[in-house]
Design a protein around this motif. Structure first.
Motif, PDB file in Angstrom:
ATOM      1  N   LEU A  73      -7.365  64.345 -10.845  1.00  0.00           N
ATOM      2  CA  LEU A  73      -7.069  65.613 -11.515  1.00  0.00           C
ATOM      3  C   LEU A  73      -6.285  65.394 -12.805  1.00  0.00           C
ATOM      4  O   LEU A  73      -5.987  66.352 -13.525  1.00  0.00           O
ATOM      5  CB  LEU A  73      -6.285  66.536 -10.580  1.00  0.00           C
ATOM      6  N   ALA A 122     -13.011  66.969 -14.927  1.00  0.00           N
ATOM      7  CA  ALA A 122     -12.688  66.223 -13.701  1.00  0.00           C
ATOM      8  C   ALA A 122     -13.778  66.425 -12.662  1.00  0.00           C
ATOM      9  O   ALA A 122     -14.300  67.523 -12.498  1.00  0.00           O
ATOM     10  CB  ALA A 122     -11.341  66.666 -13.155  1.00  0.00           C
ATOM     11  N   ALA A 169      -7.852  70.483 -15.261  1.00  0.00           N
ATOM     12  CA  ALA A 169      -8.680  69.353 -14.840  1.00  0.00           C
ATOM     13  C   ALA A 169     -10.153  69.723 -14.915  1.00  0.00           C
ATOM     14  O   ALA A 169     -10.985  68.926 -15.372  1.00  0.00           O
ATOM     15  CB  ALA A 169      -8.308  68.925 -13.420  1.00  0.00           C
TER      16      ALA A 169
END
Length: 179
Positions: A37, A90, A85
């Motif tokens: 993250l 991510a 994130a």
């Protein structure tokens, strides 16, 4: 309202206790998730966050209003981290309740946090004491609806990825190429 708030705070206490214990049992998975993250010092966070969650669970039982406020702040901060994130691309899942799927979309975790934040808002009106049956039914029903909503979201995400890529898309492309 105070009985519904107290019941919501107890529900949140269970959620945070579960999350804290899960992270204590799998600190590597928590550190991996935190690193994925993009959070700073993931190993240190994996060591501290479970204890903070367990302390929060205790606060929700003993001081529902204060615990609910702390839960709301923690959920808000983590939701901001999840949104950043996700915006940064991510691809890791959230190991909030132990393990977590590496391919789990962060949007599901954001939805879960929104539902938990609603419980925290209800908990702001709670006082320590007995929970009556109507409050237990109301909060229990809301929790079941929330779990069903999360399950439907997960099913939608899984079905969407199944249709947009993977084996079924390959099969469709193969049948279109042979026609």
């Amino acid at each position: 309202m105070s009985s519904i708030g107290a019941c919501a705070a107890l529900l949140l206490a269970g959620v945070f206790a579960w999350a804290g214990i899960a992270k204590l049992r799998a600190p590597g998975a928590a550190a991996f998730s935190f690193a994925g993250l993009g959070l700073p010092r993931p190993r240190a966070l994996a060591a501290v966050v479970p204890w903070a969650e367990l302390a929060l669970a205790a606060a929700l039982v003993w001081q529902p209003r204060l615990g609910s406020l702390a839960a709301l702040l923690l959920l808000g901060a983590f939701s901001v981290a999840l949104a950043r994130a996700r915006a940064g691309g991510a691809r890791t899942g959230c190991a909030c309740f132990g393990g977590g799927r590496a391919d789990a979309p962060l949007s599901g975790a954001l939805l879960r946090n929104a539902l938990l934040a609603m419980a925290a808002l209800a908990g702001l009106g709670g006082q320590r004491g007995w929970v009556d049956v109507p409050a237990l039914v109301a909060v229990g029903t809301a929790a079941v609806v929330g779990v069903v909503a999360l399950a439907l979201w997960d099913l939608r995400v899984r079905a969407g990825s199944l249709w947009s890529g993977g084996a079924l898309a390959d099969a469709r492309a193969g049948s279109e190429g042979s026609a």
